[in-house]
Each structure stands twice: as structure tokens, then as C-alpha cells.
Design a protein around this motif. Structure first.
Motif, mmCIF file in Angstrom:
data_model
loop_
_atom_site.group_PDB
_atom_site.id
_atom_site.type_symbol
_atom_site.label_atom_id
_atom_site.label_comp_id
_atom_site.label_asym_id
_atom_site.label_seq_id
_atom_site.Cartn_x
_atom_site.Cartn_y
_atom_site.Cartn_z
ATOM 1 N N LEU A 240 2.385 52.474 24.682
ATOM 2 C CA LEU A 240 1.128 53.208 24.830
ATOM 3 C C LEU A 240 0.171 52.526 25.803
ATOM 4 N N HIS A 241 0.501 51.301 26.233
ATOM 5 C CA HIS A 241 -0.357 50.556 27.161
ATOM 6 C C HIS A 241 0.156 50.705 28.590
ATOM 7 N N GLY A 242 0.234 51.932 29.077
ATOM 8 C CA GLY A 242 0.638 52.148 30.458
ATOM 9 C C GLY A 242 1.929 52.930 30.617
ATOM 10 N N VAL A 244 3.486 54.961 28.866
ATOM 11 C CA VAL A 244 3.433 56.333 28.368
ATOM 12 C C VAL A 244 3.054 57.328 29.458
ATOM 13 N N SER A 245 2.453 56.862 30.537
ATOM 14 C CA SER A 245 1.950 57.777 31.566
ATOM 15 C C SER A 245 3.059 58.567 32.250
ATOM 16 N N ILE A 246 4.298 58.103 32.221
ATOM 17 C CA ILE A 246 5.377 58.843 32.890
ATOM 18 C C ILE A 246 6.222 59.646 31.913
ATOM 19 N N GLY A 248 7.168 62.764 29.818
ATOM 20 C CA GLY A 248 6.911 64.203 29.809
ATOM 21 C C GLY A 248 8.047 64.932 29.135
ATOM 22 N N GLY A 276 2.792 65.662 22.850
ATOM 23 C CA GLY A 276 2.612 65.874 24.282
ATOM 24 C C GLY A 276 3.821 66.482 24.952
#
Length: 340
Positions: A240-242, A244-246, A248, A276
Motif C-alpha cells: 500500500l506504500h507505492g 499499489v499504484s499499478i 488494476g 478497486g
């Protein structure tokens, strides 16, 4: 035709039973030596799947004995020739072949530095076995497939048996003794729900916490080794510290959760990711999102984590074939890797 990898996965319960039946005296000797030495810290020496086994044992030592555990970079000895002060330490060196020069050099350096050294090897006639104060034959038997399976499990079983005797924890002793039966049950679990989401995937995350994080690391390696599929292992908190941004819809996430104090945390992360629209899978009943993968509850949080790798191994062998590969012979790899 049945692959060698599949045959070796099916041999895991028998290999674990063989180890526990034949190495009892040596395991007790290792435990007694560790009690006498009373180390203040523990170090591990390994690479590849063996390093993931050592990572699992790191958590087991820290949870059972309260001793900090660090992984030593073999290059400290083989390249940098740096002496280490390990007079109040124990060292576990893990290797299937016992032949990699850098692992042998680091184990030799650990012993020279004063550590009580234990080698966990599948080849007892090996330089690494000769280097250690104690060498435990993990008794996995010949392993032909390049990707380690039964040797990974037995390395952990051997280490857990030593830790259980060292800590004099009756619950862990009983849990280790019961592992062959639980591993046999785990062989029957069906993880084919992962097959279609991962058949066309290009990348994914494997999540876990505690001992299950070591299982996630091993799972990610097997994706790369047998399927040429990029996978990375993360703590379910760290993701969750970064990272997670990719994540989908087309980015699968597989979470390895044991029946331990971290299960709720792992389940919470998967629930967030599934909300998400990520394709999420978890070995837990506690997640409110994602798809449940079946698991064996062994009755002990540490052995529970180890049992998770068995159905995964069966799945990844199938995925390798589904993606058009031969899981026995990955193109870019060989069975014994000797690094300097």
C-alpha cells in the motif's frame, strides 16, 4: 505425460515424513548445541528458493525464540573477504546442492567468526556440509526438475524441527510431526481458479505477512522460473506504500494468509484492492472481497503458512504448461547454480 516437477510435488509429504523419521537424533544434537551456545542472534546464508526457506525460518526463530535474524550476503566472504564477528551467533546455511562457492565461503567465514553453524543440504556429500558444525540431510531425495519444490519444503521442515526442539515448544513439535499428513491433504486442494486470470497476465503481486511472506516470495520466484511471468512479493502492508499504484483490473494479486495474527491484516488489504476492481485471490475466509483459495488449517500458525505452498506448486506446474512451457527445463536456467 506427467512432468518431473509434478512427480516431485506429489512426493512432498513422503519426503517430509522421511526426514522426520531418519534425522531425529541429529536434529536433537543441533538443538542441544544451540541451547548450549545460547546465541544472541542468528544469521542465514542462502540464495534462490533456499533463501526463501531461510526467510521462512527467520520468522520462525524470531517468533519462537525472540532472537533477531539477519540474512548475510555471500559476497561478504566470496568477493569482499570481510571477516565477521559472530562469536555470539548461530548460522543456518541452506542449499540443495551444497556446492555454490559463495555460499560455502560465507558459511566457512561464519564458522571462522565464531558462529555455531548448521547446514541444511540435500546433498550430504558436499562442501557446504563439510564446512558446518552440523550438517542435516534434508532427505528430499533426487530432484530432477530445475525448479525446487520438495527440497524447499524439506529445508523448512528440517529447520522447524530444530527450532521446535531448541525452543522446547511442545505445540510446535507436535505441529511439525503432523506436517506429512497435512501436506498430503494440501496436495488435493484445487487452485485452478487462478489459471485463466494468470494465463495471459504479464505481471502480478504475491502478498503475505510473517512466515507467509516467505511463501509469497517463493511463489513469485516460481512464476518467473517456470512461466516467464513477472511477479513480485510484498508485505500486504508494504504494497500500500507505492506499489499499489499499478494494480488494476488486469493486474492479479494473490495473497497467502495463514491462520495467525496477521490474517486479518492481509484480508483487509485484499478487500481494499478488490474494491478497486483488481483480480484478487486469498487463502482466507476473512476478506470481504476477492476470491477464496482453499487451504489446510494445520492448527499451528507457522506450519499453516508452510502448507500453503503445496497447492500453489501444483497450480504453477499447470500454469507453466498452459503458457506453453516445460516446467522441468526452463530455457535460461540449470539445476545447480554456482555463483562466486
Amino acid at each position: 505425460m506427467t512432468t518431473k516437477m509434478r512427480e516431485e510435488i506429489d512426493e512432498i509429504p513422503a519426503a517430509a515424513a522421511r526426514l522426520l523419521d531418519t534425522q531425529t537424533d541429529l536434529i536433537r544434537d543441533c538443538a542441544n548445541a544451540l541451547k548450549k551456545a545460547d546465541p544472541k542472534t542468528v544469521v542465514t546464508i542462502a540464495r534462490g528458493s533456499s533463501d526463501h526457506a531461510a526467510y521462512f525460518l527467520k520468522y520462525a526463530v524470531e517468533l519462537q525464540l525472540g532472537l533477531p535474524v539477519a540474512s548475510l550476503g555471500p559476497s561478504l566472504a566470496s568477493i569482499y573477504e570481510a571477516p565477521l564477528k559472530l562469536g555470539h551467533a548461530a548460522a543456518f546455511a541452506v542449499s540443495q546442492s551444497g556446492a555454490s562457492p559463495d555460499i560455502v565461503a560465507m558459511a566457512r567465514g561464519a564458522r571462522a567468526g565464531g558462529a555455531t553453524t548448521i547446514s541444511l543440504v540435500n546433498t550430504i556429500a558436499s562442501p557446504l556440509a563439510e564446512t558446518a558444525d552440523f550438517a542435516v540431510d534434508i532427505m528430499a531425495g533426487p530432484e530432477i526438475a530445475v525448479a525446487a519444490t520438495k527440497s524447499f519444503v524439506n529445508s523448512i521442515v528440517a529447520g522447524l524441527a530444530i527450532i521446535a526442539a531448541w525452543s522446547e515448544d511442545k505445540a510446535l513439535v507436535q505441529a511439525v510431526d503432523a506436517l506429512p499428513e497435512h501436506l498430503q491433504s494440501a496436495l488435493a486442494l484445487d487452485w485452478s481458479a487462478l489459471l485463466e486470470p494468470l494465463r495471459e497476465a504479464e505481471s502480478l503481486y504475491m502478498l503475505g505477512r510473517g512466515p507467509a511472506l516467505a511463501i509469497a516470495a517463493e511463489a513469485a520466484l516460481k512464476c518467473k522460473e517456470t512461466c516467464e511471468l513477472h511477479a513480485e512479493a510484498y508485505s500486504s502492508a508494504e504494497v500500500l506504500h507505492g506499489p499499489v499504484s499499478i494494480v488494476g483490473r488486469d493486474f492479479p494479486v494473490v495473497a497467502f494468509a495463514a491462520r495467525d495474527r496477521a490474517e486479518a491484516s492481509v484480508a483487509q488489504t485484499i478487500s481494499k484492492l478488490a474494491a478497486g476492481n483488481a483480480a484478487c485471490f486469498i487463502t482466507s475466509d476473512k476478506a470481504t472481497g476477492g476470491e477464496k483459495l482453499p487451504f489446510i488449517a494445520t492448527g499451528h500458525p507457522i506450519t499453516d503458512a508452510l502448507a500453503l505452498i503445496v497447492p500453489y506448486y501444483g497450480f504453477i506446474e499447470s500454469l507453466s504448461r498452459a503458457r506453453g512451457f516445460n516446467p522441468d527445463k526452463p530455457v535460461a536456467l540449470k539445476k545447480v547454480t554456482e555463483t562466486q
